[in-house]
Design a protein around this motif. Structure first.
Motif, PDB file in Angstrom:
ATOM      1  N   LEU A  79       0.803  -1.231   0.000  1.00 19.96           N
ATOM      2  CA  LEU A  79       0.000   0.000   0.000  1.00 19.96           C
ATOM      3  C   LEU A  79       0.834   1.278   0.000  1.00 19.96           C
ATOM      4  O   LEU A  79       0.278   2.374  -0.039  1.00 19.96           O
ATOM      5  N   VAL A  80       2.161   1.155   0.035  1.00 19.71           N
ATOM      6  CA  VAL A  80       2.984   2.380   0.068  1.00 19.71           C
ATOM      7  C   VAL A  80       2.859   3.180  -1.237  1.00 19.71           C
ATOM      8  O   VAL A  80       3.002   4.404  -1.218  1.00 19.71           O
ATOM      9  N   THR A  81       2.570   2.528  -2.349  1.00 18.71           N
ATOM     10  CA  THR A  81       2.386   3.286  -3.603  1.00 18.71           C
ATOM     11  C   THR A  81       1.132   4.150  -3.487  1.00 18.71           C
ATOM     12  O   THR A  81       1.144   5.329  -3.853  1.00 18.71           O
ATOM     13  N   ALA A  82       0.073   3.559  -2.954  1.00 16.74           N
ATOM     14  CA  ALA A  82      -1.186   4.316  -2.810  1.00 16.74           C
ATOM     15  C   ALA A  82      -0.999   5.477  -1.841  1.00 16.74           C
ATOM     16  O   ALA A  82      -1.574   6.553  -2.018  1.00 16.74           O
ATOM     17  N   GLU A  83      -0.185   5.260  -0.816  1.00 16.41           N
ATOM     18  CA  GLU A  83       0.075   6.355   0.129  1.00 16.41           C
ATOM     19  C   GLU A  83       0.829   7.489  -0.573  1.00 16.41           C
ATOM     20  O   GLU A  83       0.476   8.664  -0.434  1.00 16.41           O
ATOM     21  N   ALA A  84       1.843   7.108  -1.350  1.00 19.33           N
ATOM     22  CA  ALA A  84       2.631   8.133  -2.058  1.00 19.33           C
ATOM     23  C   ALA A  84       1.759   8.916  -3.047  1.00 19.33           C
ATOM     24  O   ALA A  84       1.997  10.092  -3.305  1.00 19.33           O
ATOM     25  N   MET A  85       0.723   8.267  -3.570  1.00 16.84           N
ATOM     26  CA  MET A  85      -0.173   8.945  -4.523  1.00 16.84           C
ATOM     27  C   MET A  85      -1.167   9.879  -3.822  1.00 16.84           C
ATOM     28  O   MET A  85      -1.944  10.564  -4.482  1.00 16.84           O
ATOM     29  N   VAL A 103     -11.147   6.672  -2.380  1.00 17.32           N
ATOM     30  CA  VAL A 103     -11.246   7.227  -3.736  1.00 17.32           C
ATOM     31  C   VAL A 103     -12.500   6.659  -4.382  1.00 17.32           C
ATOM     32  O   VAL A 103     -12.535   5.487  -4.761  1.00 17.32           O
ATOM     33  N   ARG A 104     -13.543   7.475  -4.486  1.00 17.39           N
ATOM     34  CA  ARG A 104     -14.824   6.947  -4.974  1.00 17.39           C
ATOM     35  C   ARG A 104     -15.456   7.778  -6.083  1.00 17.39           C
ATOM     36  O   ARG A 104     -16.492   7.409  -6.609  1.00 17.39           O
ATOM     37  N   SER A 105     -14.844   8.923  -6.414  1.00 18.88           N
ATOM     38  CA  SER A 105     -15.446   9.775  -7.446  1.00 18.88           C
ATOM     39  C   SER A 105     -14.354  10.244  -8.411  1.00 18.88           C
ATOM     40  O   SER A 105     -13.155  10.075  -8.132  1.00 18.88           O
ATOM     41  N   LEU A 106     -14.788  10.860  -9.504  1.00 14.62           N
ATOM     42  CA  LEU A 106     -13.831  11.382 -10.471  1.00 14.62           C
ATOM     43  C   LEU A 106     -12.934  12.446  -9.815  1.00 14.62           C
ATOM     44  O   LEU A 106     -11.723  12.484 -10.052  1.00 14.62           O
ATOM     45  N   ALA A 107     -13.551  13.270  -8.962  1.00 14.73           N
ATOM     46  CA  ALA A 107     -12.764  14.317  -8.279  1.00 14.73           C
ATOM     47  C   ALA A 107     -11.688  13.666  -7.401  1.00 14.73           C
ATOM     48  O   ALA A 107     -10.536  14.124  -7.383  1.00 14.73           O
ATOM     49  N   ASP A 108     -12.055  12.581  -6.708  1.00 14.24           N
ATOM     50  CA  ASP A 108     -11.066  11.863  -5.874  1.00 14.24           C
ATOM     51  C   ASP A 108      -9.946  11.316  -6.764  1.00 14.24           C
ATOM     52  O   ASP A 108      -8.755  11.407  -6.422  1.00 14.24           O
ATOM     53  N   ALA A 109     -10.347  10.734  -7.900  1.00 15.21           N
ATOM     54  CA  ALA A 109      -9.368  10.099  -8.797  1.00 15.21           C
ATOM     55  C   ALA A 109      -8.395  11.140  -9.340  1.00 15.21           C
ATOM     56  O   ALA A 109      -7.193  10.884  -9.466  1.00 15.21           O
ATOM     57  N   GLU A 110      -8.922  12.318  -9.653  1.00 20.34           N
ATOM     58  CA  GLU A 110      -8.068  13.359 -10.225  1.00 20.34           C
ATOM     59  C   GLU A 110      -7.036  13.859  -9.221  1.00 20.34           C
ATOM     60  O   GLU A 110      -5.975  14.352  -9.603  1.00 20.34           O
ATOM     61  N   LYS A 111      -7.359  13.730  -7.955  1.00 19.02           N
ATOM     62  CA  LYS A 111      -6.402  14.171  -6.921  1.00 19.02           C
ATOM     63  C   LYS A 111      -5.213  13.220  -6.780  1.00 19.02           C
ATOM     64  O   LYS A 111      -4.193  13.584  -6.205  1.00 19.02           O
ATOM     65  N   LEU A 112      -5.346  11.989  -7.272  1.00 23.64           N
ATOM     66  CA  LEU A 112      -4.245  11.031  -7.109  1.00 23.64           C
ATOM     67  C   LEU A 112      -3.032  11.499  -7.896  1.00 23.64           C
ATOM     68  O   LEU A 112      -3.120  11.779  -9.092  1.00 23.64           O
ATOM     69  N   ASN A 113      -1.913  11.573  -7.221  1.00 22.11           N
ATOM     70  CA  ASN A 113      -0.697  12.142  -7.786  1.00 22.11           C
ATOM     71  C   ASN A 113       0.205  11.026  -8.335  1.00 22.11           C
ATOM     72  O   ASN A 113       0.617  10.139  -7.591  1.00 22.11           O
ATOM     73  N   THR A 114       0.478  11.084  -9.647  1.00 22.91           N
ATOM     74  CA  THR A 114       1.332  10.041 -10.230  1.00 22.91           C
ATOM     75  C   THR A 114       2.805  10.456 -10.255  1.00 22.91           C
ATOM     76  O   THR A 114       3.667   9.656 -10.609  1.00 22.91           O
ATOM     77  N   ASP A 115       3.052  11.678  -9.853  1.00 24.76           N
ATOM     78  CA  ASP A 115       4.415  12.203  -9.875  1.00 24.76           C
ATOM     79  C   ASP A 115       5.040  12.008  -8.500  1.00 24.76           C
ATOM     80  O   ASP A 115       5.529  12.963  -7.905  1.00 24.76           O
TER      81      ASP A 115
END
Ligand SMILES: Cc1c2[nH]c(c1CCC(=O)O)Cc1[nH]c(c(CCC(=O)O)c1C)Cc1[nH]c(c(CCC(=O)O)c1C)Cc1[nH]c(c(C)c1CCC(=O)O)C2
Length: 345
Positions: A79-85, A103-115
């Motif tokens: 789960l450390v990847t999800a934490e970093a995101m 993470v349950r909505s598009l707004a939640d998904a958009e907040k996830l940081n891939t960088d």
């Protein structure tokens, strides 16, 4: 890397060779079944342990020093990847992992940081410390969680028995699920390549909860991303192990992602699975971990039964079908490992 290892049984078996005995390691080999784990755990939180390279190295080394296994696995969590995101992750005693911001909505998904790779730098640091301690003795296995399994924690916000909310998203909002899965997959590629650059000798992708999926959903929401990840790894001489609960059923699809090894749960006959796979794919598994609660005589019999069945098969790594449970007696785990190591084909 593998050529310089004193004990490279695991790497040879992972690349499909016939070894003099099966190499052995166990999922969750560094954990709560060990009194020595508790000595450390009582002083730090689980995430502190993961994020402090010296402590992560201490815990990684416990089964190396006390059990004599043929492969060490990095002490961390999927789960450390999800934490970093951006996941607000905590581990509560007796409750398990929790995300305070599911993470349950598009707004939640958009907040996830891939960088977010810099936030995972502590894992690369831990790998370097562990490799100094291992000093070329046995291979170090790195790992990551597979996108579907990570998605399930992000959506449910905790461990789940039935993955109700996750499946609701797959059914009602597949585009949203794919958006999140793709973000996780992108991070996972960078994260595993970072681990390879830092010096791991093998990597395992954990898709623990794929078992919850139907055949078609497995292909669409799990396999599609696992295949992408595996194809983008800087593999060279680094074997890739693909694990899921459900592999008894999904093995033919898992093979299409071209891992070096498929790690099999305990439902299937391992030889039948092996022989049904394309030439050259190795198997890992598949003792039912509950056997380790039993009398030593039974543990020995079941291990030997598996070995006799696998006699002559190229590419076989002994492991459990899933992780060691926290209340399995340490002595039984040690006995099982000794039993494997004494065996000769
Ligand atoms: C689903 C999953 C997780 N984490 C992991 C998976 C996939 C493997 C599997 O299916 O078992 C993978 C994992 N977790 C841990 C490792 C370290 C290496 C090892 O010894 O295998 C690995 C490879 C340490 C851990 N990860 C965790 C602990 C226990 C933390 C504690 O001391 O309380 C350890 C040693 C916490 C954790 N982490 C997770 C859960 C559900 C929990 C709590 C419940 C449980 O403990 O089984 C998520």
């Amino acid at each position: 890397m593998s050529t310089t290892l004193q004990n490279d049984l695991l790497i040879r078996a992972a690349f499909g060779q016939l070894t003099e005995r099966p190499p052995v390691w166990m999922m969750r080999q560094a954990g709560r079944f060990m009194p020595e784990y508790w000595e450390i755990k009582n002083k730090y939180s689980f995430l502190e342990m993961c994020k402090t390279p010296e402590i992560a190295a201490d815990v990684t080394m416990l089964p190396v020093d006390l059990l004599g296994i043929d492969g060490a696995i990095l002490f961390s969590d999927i789960l450390v990847t999800a934490e970093a995101m951006g996941g607000d992750l905590s581990f509560e005693q007796g409750v398990g992992p929790r995300f305070a911001n599911p993470v349950r909505s598009l707004a939640d998904a958009e907040k996830l940081n891939t960088d977010c790779l810099p936030k995972l730098e502590y894992v690369a640091d831990a790998i370097k410390v562990i490799q100094q301690r291992l000093n070329g003795s046995i291979p170090l296995i790195g790992f990551a969680g597979a996108p579907f399994t990570i998605l399930s924690y992000l959506v449910e916000g905790a461990s789940s028995k039935d993955f109700k909310l996750t499946k609701l998203m797959l059914n009602n909002e597949p585009a949203l699920a794919h958006k999140i899965l793709q973000k996780i997959a992108d991070v996972t590629v960078e994260y595993l390549n970072m681990q390879i650059a830092a010096g791991v000798n093998a990597v395992q992708l954990f898709d623990s909860w794929a078992l919850a999926l139907s055949w078609n959903d497995y292909k669409e929401f799990s396999h599609y991303y696992n295949q992408q990840i595996i194809s983008k790894l800087n593999r060279k001489d680094i074997p890739v192990i693909s694990f899921c609960k459900g592999s008894s059923v999904f093995a033919p699809i898992m093979a299409e992602a071209k891992p070096d090894v498929i790690s099999v749960d305990w439902n299937a006959d391992l030889k039948n699975i092996k022989q049904s796979l394309p030439q050259g794919i190795a198997v890992q598994g598949n003792l039912d971990p509950f056997v380790l609660y039993a009398d030593k005589k039974v543990i020995r019999e079941k291990i030997h039964q598996l070995f006799e069945r696998m006699r002559g098969e190229e590419g076989f790594i002994f492991n459990l079908g899933h992780g060691i449970m926290p209340d399995i007696p340490f002595d039984n785990v040690k006995y099982a490992i000794e039993t494997v190591k004494e065996f000769r084909y």
